[in-house]
Scaffold this active site. Sequence first.
Site, mmCIF file in Angstrom:
data_model
loop_
_atom_site.group_PDB
_atom_site.id
_atom_site.type_symbol
_atom_site.label_atom_id
_atom_site.label_comp_id
_atom_site.label_asym_id
_atom_site.label_seq_id
_atom_site.Cartn_x
_atom_site.Cartn_y
_atom_site.Cartn_z
ATOM 1 N N ASN A 174 -54.773 -45.502 -18.289
ATOM 2 C CA ASN A 174 -54.443 -44.081 -18.149
ATOM 3 C C ASN A 174 -54.183 -43.781 -16.669
ATOM 4 O OD1 ASN A 174 -54.874 -41.271 -17.603
ATOM 5 N ND2 ASN A 174 -55.612 -41.064 -19.691
ATOM 6 N N ARG A 201 -50.346 -32.230 -19.830
ATOM 7 C CA ARG A 201 -51.110 -31.028 -20.186
ATOM 8 C C ARG A 201 -50.225 -29.799 -20.144
ATOM 9 N NH1 ARG A 201 -56.781 -30.671 -20.024
ATOM 10 N NH2 ARG A 201 -57.774 -32.706 -19.850
ATOM 11 N N ARG A 254 -51.354 -29.997 -14.885
ATOM 12 C CA ARG A 254 -52.234 -30.134 -13.713
ATOM 13 C C ARG A 254 -52.177 -31.526 -13.071
ATOM 14 N NH1 ARG A 254 -58.148 -30.489 -16.265
ATOM 15 N NH2 ARG A 254 -57.555 -28.535 -17.185
ATOM 16 N N GLU A 275 -50.778 -38.794 -24.395
ATOM 17 C CA GLU A 275 -51.848 -37.913 -24.882
ATOM 18 C C GLU A 275 -51.301 -36.492 -24.851
ATOM 19 O OE1 GLU A 275 -55.418 -38.156 -22.648
ATOM 20 O OE2 GLU A 275 -55.527 -40.322 -22.833
ATOM 21 N N THR A 286 -60.853 -34.640 -20.918
ATOM 22 C CA THR A 286 -60.967 -34.277 -22.334
ATOM 23 C C THR A 286 -62.426 -34.348 -22.792
ATOM 24 O OG1 THR A 286 -58.862 -35.400 -22.518
ATOM 25 C CG2 THR A 286 -59.882 -34.681 -24.565
ATOM 26 N N GLU A 290 -58.633 -42.824 -32.227
ATOM 27 C CA GLU A 290 -59.265 -43.312 -30.996
ATOM 28 C C GLU A 290 -60.625 -42.649 -30.917
ATOM 29 O OE1 GLU A 290 -57.022 -43.077 -27.307
ATOM 30 O OE2 GLU A 290 -58.870 -43.086 -26.119
HETATM 31 N N1 PXP Z 1 -58.536 -41.756 -23.988
HETATM 32 C C1 PXP Z 1 -58.317 -40.415 -24.052
HETATM 33 C C2 PXP Z 1 -57.773 -39.861 -25.328
HETATM 34 C C3 PXP Z 1 -58.554 -39.574 -22.948
HETATM 35 O O1 PXP Z 1 -58.320 -38.255 -23.032
HETATM 36 C C4 PXP Z 1 -59.004 -40.153 -21.753
HETATM 37 C C5 PXP Z 1 -59.232 -39.277 -20.559
HETATM 38 O O2 PXP Z 1 -58.023 -38.877 -20.013
HETATM 39 C C6 PXP Z 1 -59.201 -41.547 -21.717
HETATM 40 C C7 PXP Z 1 -58.985 -42.313 -22.845
HETATM 41 C C8 PXP Z 1 -59.625 -42.250 -20.465
HETATM 42 O O3 PXP Z 1 -60.852 -41.771 -20.011
HETATM 43 P P1 PXP Z 1 -61.408 -42.235 -18.588
HETATM 44 O O4 PXP Z 1 -60.505 -41.656 -17.549
HETATM 45 O O5 PXP Z 1 -62.777 -41.671 -18.572
HETATM 46 O O6 PXP Z 1 -61.381 -43.736 -18.581
#
Ligand code: PXP
Length: 244
Positions: A7, A52, A56, A77, A108, A158
Amino acid sequence: MPKLGVNIDHVATLRQARYKTVLGGMAPEPDPVKAAVLCENAGCHSIVCHLREDRRHINDRDLQILRRIVKTKLNLEMSVAPSIVKIAKKIKPDQATLVPEKRREITTEGGLNVVKSPAKIKHVVKDLKSSGIVVSLFIDPDKKQIKASKKTGAEFVEFHTGRYANAANDNVAKKELEILKDAAKTAIKLKLKVNMGHGLNYINVKDIAAIGGVYELNIGHSIIARAVFNGLDEAVREMLSLTR
Ligand code: PXP
């Protein structure tokens, strides 16, 4: 062995801390597009980003370029807001992960409540699938949510791993790990593919990666945080080796 999706929102968050708008044709740093290229070169299996409603971090320019340059899989996402669904149908990411979205949250918080709004979510799943987009629902590891997700026609769920990742002590973490294992079994039995993510890092990822049948782990914060000191290539490769 689960695949690894990176991500890259957190790269855009850093950019937005200084540059709120794209200035006269220049691409302010750090560029999440460049991050995607480096993550793919390091061997990740997909690039995850969240457009988003308030833009942001990731913006429309990022998404348009990512769609053109991502060679592995682009996992967008997104909320179920009609304006975002319209953009997704135009951009056509390989996968859309539907998430809840609150304006004031930092990241999230919690999963999508599919039990509460099945018709609305089913409609969006159908709409995205009709554009050739694979759909995943980001939910808590809860039997009712899993069953409701199956009924929407989504191919993936997920599981939000936040309660495991943020557990106050080892006993709570163990309990949450068992909940995630049970949830994975339930979903796989229903022929849903299972991804997991949120709060996973270089320490807690091993037990999650060892859960049988998990398709992909989506990780952002810890990889980008480590990249600040060690570089993105090394950060991705190290996480890949832990998930193996
Ligand atoms: N999966 C989803 C659906 C998320 O919303 C997020 C956060 O953006 C992540 C994975 C990854 O989370 P993190 O940044 O805590 O690794």
